[in-house]
Design a protein around this motif. Structure first.
Motif, short mmCIF file in Angstrom:
data_model
loop_
_atom_site.label_atom_id
_atom_site.label_comp_id
_atom_site.label_asym_id
_atom_site.label_seq_id
_atom_site.Cartn_x
_atom_site.Cartn_y
_atom_site.Cartn_z
N PHE A 138 0.85 -1.20 0.00
CA PHE A 138 0.00 0.00 0.00
C PHE A 138 0.88 1.24 0.00
O PHE A 138 1.85 1.31 0.75
N SER A 139 0.54 2.22 -0.83
CA SER A 139 1.38 3.41 -0.96
C SER A 139 1.29 4.35 0.23
O SER A 139 2.24 5.03 0.57
N ASP A 140 0.12 4.38 0.90
CA ASP A 140 -0.05 5.26 2.05
C ASP A 140 -1.33 4.87 2.79
O ASP A 140 -2.00 3.91 2.42
N LYS A 141 -1.65 5.61 3.84
CA LYS A 141 -2.83 5.29 4.65
C LYS A 141 -4.12 5.45 3.84
O LYS A 141 -5.07 4.69 4.03
N PRO A 194 -8.46 19.03 10.17
CA PRO A 194 -8.55 19.68 8.86
C PRO A 194 -7.37 19.36 7.92
O PRO A 194 -7.57 19.21 6.72
N ARG A 195 -6.18 19.23 8.46
CA ARG A 195 -5.02 18.91 7.60
C ARG A 195 -5.14 17.50 7.04
O ARG A 195 -4.89 17.26 5.86
N LEU A 196 -5.53 16.55 7.89
CA LEU A 196 -5.70 15.18 7.43
C LEU A 196 -6.83 15.09 6.42
O LEU A 196 -6.71 14.42 5.40
N LEU A 197 -7.91 15.80 6.66
CA LEU A 197 -9.03 15.80 5.73
C LEU A 197 -8.61 16.36 4.37
O LEU A 197 -8.93 15.78 3.33
N ALA A 198 -7.85 17.45 4.38
CA ALA A 198 -7.37 18.05 3.11
C ALA A 198 -6.45 17.08 2.38
O ALA A 198 -6.57 16.90 1.15
N ALA A 216 -5.68 13.01 -1.92
CA ALA A 216 -5.31 11.65 -2.29
C ALA A 216 -6.45 10.93 -3.00
O ALA A 216 -6.22 10.21 -3.98
N LEU A 217 -7.67 11.14 -2.55
CA LEU A 217 -8.82 10.52 -3.22
C LEU A 217 -9.01 11.10 -4.61
O LEU A 217 -9.30 10.37 -5.56
#
Length: 193
Positions: free
Chosen positions: A44-47, A108-112, A117-118
């Motif tokens: 997997f490339s990332d979370k 907010p940073r994780l959501l952005a 990524a999506l």
């Protein structure tokens, strides 16, 4: 026997359900699976990649799979029957994913970063709405839905009602009969006011 990737996905699904996406770390997921974090990154490339895989491969309610198959139902199955199946599946999908995705909105940073990524993957929460709206537009062209109906608005109304139902059930821990809920939601949508 489960493959390494399967074990990692099972661990990711468990950790994300227990801790939420925002608090789940790849290190914790790798440890839960019995592998190193480096081994995790071989699959997997990332979370976000893990999150998308969990949603598509470990959540029993395959909403996107059902919706992607809707073009085959156009003109062949009653619209009400198709929409009831969508509603049952959507409520189940949203109910199962609330514990995973809910925490995403607290950072907010994780959501952005997750949103970016999506978008790079051509994925996101708009996909179910777009697939359902495409089906409804096709049924409208076939003359099985009134010309004045807005397919996108109808898709949003149904999926929004399913999301709200799942949210309330998750919050209160009380659940209604999925078939009955789907029937009531679809009847109200189809019959109007």
């Amino acid at each position: 026997m489960a493959t390494t990737r399967d074990r990692m996905l099972d661990a990711a699904a468990h950790v994300m359900r227990v801790r939420g996406l925002a608090r789940a770390t790849t290190k914790e997921i790798a440890k839960e699976a019995g592998f190193s974090e480096a081994a995790l990154y071989k699959h997997f490339s990332d979370k976000t990649d893990l999150f998308v895989a969990v949603l598509t491969e470990r959540v029993p309610s395959d909403l996107n799979g059902l919706l992607a198959g809707l073009p085959d139902a156009v003109g062949r199955k009653p619209v009400r029957e198709v929409l009831e199946e969508v509603a049952r599946t959507a409520v189940g999908f949203y109910r199962q994913t609330f514990p995973i995705a809910g925490s995403l909105f607290s950072d907010p940073r994780l959501l952005a970063a997750h949103r970016r990524a999506l978008a790079e993957r051509g994925s996101g929460p708009h996909i179910p709405r777009d697939l359902l709206a495409g089906y409804l537009a096709a049924e409208q062209r076939a003359g099985r839905i009134k010309p004045a109906t807005d397919p996108t608005a109808a898709a949003q109304l149904l999926l929004g009602a399913c999301l709200q139902t799942a949210f309330l059930e998750t919050f209160s821990t009380e659940s209604a009969d999925p078939a009955e809920t789907a029937s009531v939601l679809v009847s109200t949508l189809v019959n109007g006011f």
